[in-house]
Scaffold this active site. Sequence first.
Site, mmCIF file in Angstrom:
data_model
loop_
_atom_site.group_PDB
_atom_site.id
_atom_site.type_symbol
_atom_site.label_atom_id
_atom_site.label_comp_id
_atom_site.label_asym_id
_atom_site.label_seq_id
_atom_site.Cartn_x
_atom_site.Cartn_y
_atom_site.Cartn_z
ATOM 1 N N GLY A 15 0.863 -1.181 0.000
ATOM 2 C CA GLY A 15 0.000 0.000 0.000
ATOM 3 C C GLY A 15 0.892 1.220 0.000
ATOM 4 O O GLY A 15 2.116 1.106 0.096
ATOM 5 N N MET A 17 2.321 5.068 1.443
ATOM 6 C CA MET A 17 2.720 5.544 2.762
ATOM 7 C C MET A 17 1.468 5.885 3.575
ATOM 8 O O MET A 17 0.452 6.307 3.018
ATOM 9 C CB MET A 17 3.618 6.768 2.628
ATOM 10 C CG MET A 17 4.976 6.404 2.033
ATOM 11 S SD MET A 17 6.045 7.811 1.804
ATOM 12 C CE MET A 17 6.448 8.197 3.489
ATOM 13 N N PHE A 18 1.526 5.649 4.871
ATOM 14 C CA PHE A 18 0.440 5.917 5.833
ATOM 15 C C PHE A 18 -0.732 4.948 5.714
ATOM 16 O O PHE A 18 -1.786 5.188 6.290
ATOM 17 C CB PHE A 18 -0.093 7.360 5.718
ATOM 18 C CG PHE A 18 0.965 8.414 5.855
ATOM 19 C CD1 PHE A 18 1.512 8.704 7.092
ATOM 20 C CD2 PHE A 18 1.422 9.108 4.743
ATOM 21 C CE1 PHE A 18 2.495 9.671 7.221
ATOM 22 C CE2 PHE A 18 2.404 10.078 4.864
ATOM 23 C CZ PHE A 18 2.943 10.365 6.104
ATOM 24 N N SER A 19 -0.576 3.846 4.964
ATOM 25 C CA SER A 19 -1.701 2.929 4.810
ATOM 26 C C SER A 19 -1.780 1.898 5.944
ATOM 27 O O SER A 19 -2.713 1.087 5.971
ATOM 28 C CB SER A 19 -1.635 2.226 3.453
ATOM 29 O OG SER A 19 -0.471 1.440 3.349
ATOM 30 N N LYS A 21 0.861 -0.293 6.832
ATOM 31 C CA LYS A 21 1.652 -1.502 6.570
ATOM 32 C C LYS A 21 2.469 -1.891 7.806
ATOM 33 O O LYS A 21 2.499 -3.052 8.189
ATOM 34 C CB LYS A 21 2.593 -1.284 5.376
ATOM 35 C CG LYS A 21 1.875 -0.933 4.083
ATOM 36 C CD LYS A 21 2.852 -0.764 2.944
ATOM 37 C CE LYS A 21 3.844 0.366 3.137
ATOM 38 N NZ LYS A 21 3.198 1.694 3.245
ATOM 39 N N SER A 22 3.153 -0.902 8.397
ATOM 40 C CA SER A 22 3.965 -1.216 9.584
ATOM 41 C C SER A 22 3.074 -1.652 10.730
ATOM 42 O O SER A 22 3.389 -2.605 11.451
ATOM 43 C CB SER A 22 4.806 0.002 9.994
ATOM 44 O OG SER A 22 5.678 0.351 8.947
ATOM 45 N N ASP A 98 10.329 -5.187 7.041
ATOM 46 C CA ASP A 98 9.619 -3.941 6.734
ATOM 47 C C ASP A 98 10.381 -3.182 5.652
ATOM 48 O O ASP A 98 11.579 -3.407 5.443
ATOM 49 C CB ASP A 98 9.500 -3.081 8.004
ATOM 50 C CG ASP A 98 8.370 -2.037 7.887
ATOM 51 O OD1 ASP A 98 7.524 -2.163 6.966
ATOM 52 O OD2 ASP A 98 8.325 -1.111 8.716
ATOM 53 N N GLU A 99 9.712 -2.289 4.939
ATOM 54 C CA GLU A 99 10.330 -1.477 3.873
ATOM 55 C C GLU A 99 11.020 -2.382 2.843
ATOM 56 O O GLU A 99 12.137 -2.107 2.400
ATOM 57 C CB GLU A 99 11.343 -0.482 4.465
ATOM 58 C CG GLU A 99 10.789 0.401 5.571
ATOM 59 C CD GLU A 99 9.991 1.596 5.072
ATOM 60 O OE1 GLU A 99 9.661 1.633 3.867
ATOM 61 O OE2 GLU A 99 9.698 2.478 5.899
ATOM 62 N N GLN A 101 10.713 -2.752 -0.164
ATOM 63 C CA GLN A 101 11.037 -2.162 -1.474
ATOM 64 C C GLN A 101 12.481 -1.697 -1.573
ATOM 65 O O GLN A 101 13.025 -1.578 -2.665
ATOM 66 C CB GLN A 101 10.085 -0.987 -1.778
ATOM 67 C CG GLN A 101 10.357 0.299 -1.000
ATOM 68 C CD GLN A 101 9.757 0.335 0.398
ATOM 69 O OE1 GLN A 101 9.113 -0.613 0.823
ATOM 70 N NE2 GLN A 101 9.947 1.430 1.117
HETATM 71 P P1 ADP Z 1 2.805 2.683 6.636
HETATM 72 O O1 ADP Z 1 3.731 1.655 7.258
HETATM 73 O O2 ADP Z 1 1.915 2.104 5.567
HETATM 74 O O3 ADP Z 1 3.504 3.943 6.185
HETATM 75 P P2 ADP Z 1 1.971 3.141 9.369
HETATM 76 O O4 ADP Z 1 1.546 1.823 9.921
HETATM 77 O O5 ADP Z 1 3.355 3.609 9.740
HETATM 78 O O6 ADP Z 1 1.777 3.129 7.782
HETATM 79 O O7 ADP Z 1 0.987 4.318 9.831
HETATM 80 C C1 ADP Z 1 -0.395 4.239 9.660
HETATM 81 C C2 ADP Z 1 -1.006 5.330 10.541
HETATM 82 O O8 ADP Z 1 -0.680 6.604 10.001
HETATM 83 C C3 ADP Z 1 -2.517 5.351 10.590
HETATM 84 O O9 ADP Z 1 -3.014 4.421 11.532
HETATM 85 C C4 ADP Z 1 -2.802 6.782 11.012
HETATM 86 O O10 ADP Z 1 -2.721 6.900 12.414
HETATM 87 C C5 ADP Z 1 -1.632 7.567 10.456
HETATM 88 N N1 ADP Z 1 -1.938 8.439 9.298
HETATM 89 C C6 ADP Z 1 -1.378 9.662 9.057
HETATM 90 N N2 ADP Z 1 -1.792 10.182 7.885
HETATM 91 C C7 ADP Z 1 -2.656 9.297 7.336
HETATM 92 C C8 ADP Z 1 -3.432 9.251 6.107
HETATM 93 N N3 ADP Z 1 -3.392 10.244 5.192
HETATM 94 N N4 ADP Z 1 -4.189 8.159 5.885
HETATM 95 C C9 ADP Z 1 -4.243 7.168 6.796
HETATM 96 N N5 ADP Z 1 -3.553 7.151 7.951
HETATM 97 C C10 ADP Z 1 -2.753 8.199 8.235
#
Ligand code: ADP
Length: 201
Positions: A15, A17-19, A21-22, A98-99, A101
Site C-alpha cells: 500500500g 505511505m500511511f496505509s 503496513k507497519s 519492513d520497507e 522495497q
Molecule cells: P505505513 O507503514 O503504511 O507507512 P503506518 O503503519 O506507519 O503506515 O501508519 C499508519 C497510521 O498513520 C494510521 O493508523 C494513522 O494513524 C496515520 N496516518 C497519518 N496520515 C494518514 C493518512 N493520510 N491516511 C491514513 N492514515 C494516516
Amino acid sequence: LRSPYSGGHLEVIVGPMFSGKSEELIRRVTRALIARQRVAVFKPALDDRYHVTQVASHAGRTTEAVAVPSAASIRAHLSGQGELLSAQPEGVDVVGIDEAQFFGPDLVPLVLELADAGVRVILAGLDLDFRAEPFGPVPELLARAESVEKLTAICTVCGAPATRSQRLIGGQPARFGDPVLLVGAQESYEARCRVHHEVRR
Ligand code: ADP
C-alpha cells in the site's frame, strides 16, 4: 499460532505511505510472539552497519528489529553468522521484513528459500514509488506470495481511499526524473488517490 498454511509461506502487505503496513506487520509479529514463536524482524539500514532498532508505525506502535544493509546480511544473521540473533541458534519460525522495497532483487530468492524451509515470512513495503511505478522487488514478491494484503490510506486532498504516495519537494509535486534521494532538499510525502496524485513531467 493457527495459520491456514501447513508449512512455510510468504505473506505480503503493500500500500502507499500511511496505509498501515507497519501497523499490520507489528500486529502479526506481536501475535506470533504471544504464541511464543521465534521471530526475527529486519528492516533496511540507511548506512552499512547492523544495529538493533525498532519497526515503528506512524501511530507510534513498535516492535524490535535488526537494521541490515542488504538481503545477504539477513541470510547471514539467520544462519547464525551474525551476533545479534545468535541467541536463537535453532532458527526462527517467523521472519518479518519492513520497507521491503528498499532491498535489491536478491531479496526474492532469500524469502523463497526461507518459505521453502518452513519459515512464515511476512513482508511489508510500498508497491509503488512516488511516480506510481512498481517498486523494486515488490512486484515479483506479490506474484510469488501465498497471501497479499493491499491496504489504502486516506487521500489528504479528498478523503477517498489513497493508493499512491505523493512526493513533494519544497511543497511542489516532484518531477518524474527527480532522484529518489535528494540531499538537503525540503521533501515530504502525503497519501493521495489516483485523481489527486501528481507527477510533474
Ligand atoms: P505505513 O507503514 O503504511 O507507512 P503506518 O503503519 O506507519 O503506515 O501508519 C499508519 C497510521 O498513520 C494510521 O493508523 C494513522 O494513524 C496515520 N496516518 C497519518 N496520515 C494518514 C493518512 N493520510 N491516511 C491514513 N492514515 C494516516
